[in-house]
Design a protein around this motif. Structure first.
Motif, PDB file in Angstrom:
ATOM      1  N   ARG A 172      45.601  30.504  41.604  1.00  0.00           N
ATOM      2  CA  ARG A 172      46.250  30.989  42.843  1.00  0.00           C
ATOM      3  C   ARG A 172      47.647  31.554  42.570  1.00  0.00           C
ATOM      4  O   ARG A 172      48.614  31.282  43.292  1.00  0.00           O
ATOM      5  N   GLU A 230      49.237  33.948  45.346  1.00  0.00           N
ATOM      6  CA  GLU A 230      49.625  33.115  46.504  1.00  0.00           C
ATOM      7  C   GLU A 230      50.886  32.305  46.186  1.00  0.00           C
ATOM      8  O   GLU A 230      51.793  32.181  47.015  1.00  0.00           O
ATOM      9  N   PRO A 289      43.738  35.464  51.442  1.00  0.00           N
ATOM     10  CA  PRO A 289      44.618  34.810  50.454  1.00  0.00           C
ATOM     11  C   PRO A 289      43.897  34.494  49.151  1.00  0.00           C
ATOM     12  O   PRO A 289      44.532  34.408  48.100  1.00  0.00           O
TER      13      PRO A 289
END
Ligand code: GLV
Length: 321
Positions: free
Chosen positions: A118, A121, A278
């Motif tokens: 991630r 993000e 996302p």
């Protein structure tokens, strides 16, 4: 005098090499393609053509290309070209295999790790001032090490990707139209049917070329067979994926995330739903984009053009899909 068309701005040192062979006309933009109407006009009286993925070489274009002897495509994929028709008209088509293999696999690997952990993000989280303290599961992702990674398309790039996995203690599965014994013996990759690859992989990586057989291969049915937290990575071609089905799969949590370097429509429209998700990382088709590799690709196009204009065999001809 021989005429050569170059459809995108490339460094002068390459143009100087082409000028040893004939008159060169270069489109002076680095990031904008030559408008189609202009391309069709320009190609009418040239002998050799250096193109990028932005140019579609279809029947209409080939009708205009009366004197063209070679189309040198600055890419390994050649789904932008009707190779059969070009070859039928006596035009040699070349691509840029091998020189981009490692760089493209590296980008695929980067994308896989970035989605798994991630990274985008997390960077936005910091930039937006949301970082208040360390948290037990703050931005927790998924391990690649010890996971099952399924590679769809075990060509040069697929193998290079599998080589990169060797340090990750991963279980490597692959699916391809034919088996590759070297991948099985040297890279410990296990050949499985497509459905097994979907069902068992924590990460599914598509490195396949676009062909009638691979178009829309990743569709509703395929995503429904994947694990709910599986991550899908595409560094092949956009049209291998049914994007509507991918969006539904992400929305319904049928899969966990995706990383796409290639899209059905490039550039992607800014209001595309994938850009709002996302758990999706979207890149602008930069698989082979290291300076050194792009230099090698341009040089290979120049060498292929030189070979044909000198009556020699091309280095990297493309003969079929
Ligand atoms: C890029 O996508 C290439 O085919 O080289």
């Amino acid at each position: 005098m021989v005429k050569i068309l170059v459809t995108r701005q490339v460094p002068n040192r390459f143009i100087e090499q082409l000028e040893q062979l004939g008159d060169v006309k270069m489109w002076e933009e680095a990031f904008e393609p030559m408008p189609r109407a202009q391309f069709l006009k320009e190609i009418e009286d040239v002998d050799a053509c250096f193109i990028t993925l932005s140019e579609t070489i279809d029947a209409t274009c080939l009708e205009h290309a009366k004197n063209v002897k070679i189309i040198a495509n600055m890419a390994v994929g050649f789904d932008n070209i009707d190779v059969e028709l070009a070859n039928h008209k006596g035009i040699v088509v070349t691509n840029t295999p091998q020189v981009l293999t490692e760089t493209t696999a590296e980008l695929g690997f980067t994308l896989m790790l970035a989605v798994a952990r991630r990274i985008v993000e997390a960077e936005h989280y910091v930039q937006n001032g949301e970082w208040k303290s360390w948290g037990p599961y703050l931005l927790s992702g998924k391990d690649v090490h010890g996971s099952t990674v399924g590679i769809y398309g075990m060509g040069d790039i697929g193998k290079s990707f599998a080589r990169r996995l060797q340090g990750f203690n991963a279980n490597i599965l692959y699916h391809n139209r034919s088996r590759h014994e070297d991948a099985e013996t040297q890279l410990n990759a296990t050949y499985v049917p497509f459905d097994t690859l979907l069902a068992e992989s924590d990460f599914v990586i598509c490195t396949a070329p676009l062909t009638p057989e691979t178009e829309n291969k990743f569709n509703k049915d395929a995503f429904s067979k994947m694990k709910n937290d599986a991550i899908f990575i595409n560094i092949g071609r956009g049209a291998i994926v049914d994007e509507e089905a991918l969006i539904d799969a992400l929305n319904n949590q049928d899969i966990g995330g995706c990383g796409l370097d290639v899209l059905r429509e490039e550039p992607i429209q800014l209001d595309h739903p994938l850009l709002k998700m996302p758990n999706a990382i979207i890149l602008p088709h930069i698989g082979s984009a290291s300076v050194a590799t792009r230099d090698h690709m341009i040089q290979l196009c120049v060498d292929n053009i030189a070979a044909i204009l000198k009556g020699e065999a091309p280095l990297t001809p493309v003969t079929n899909k």
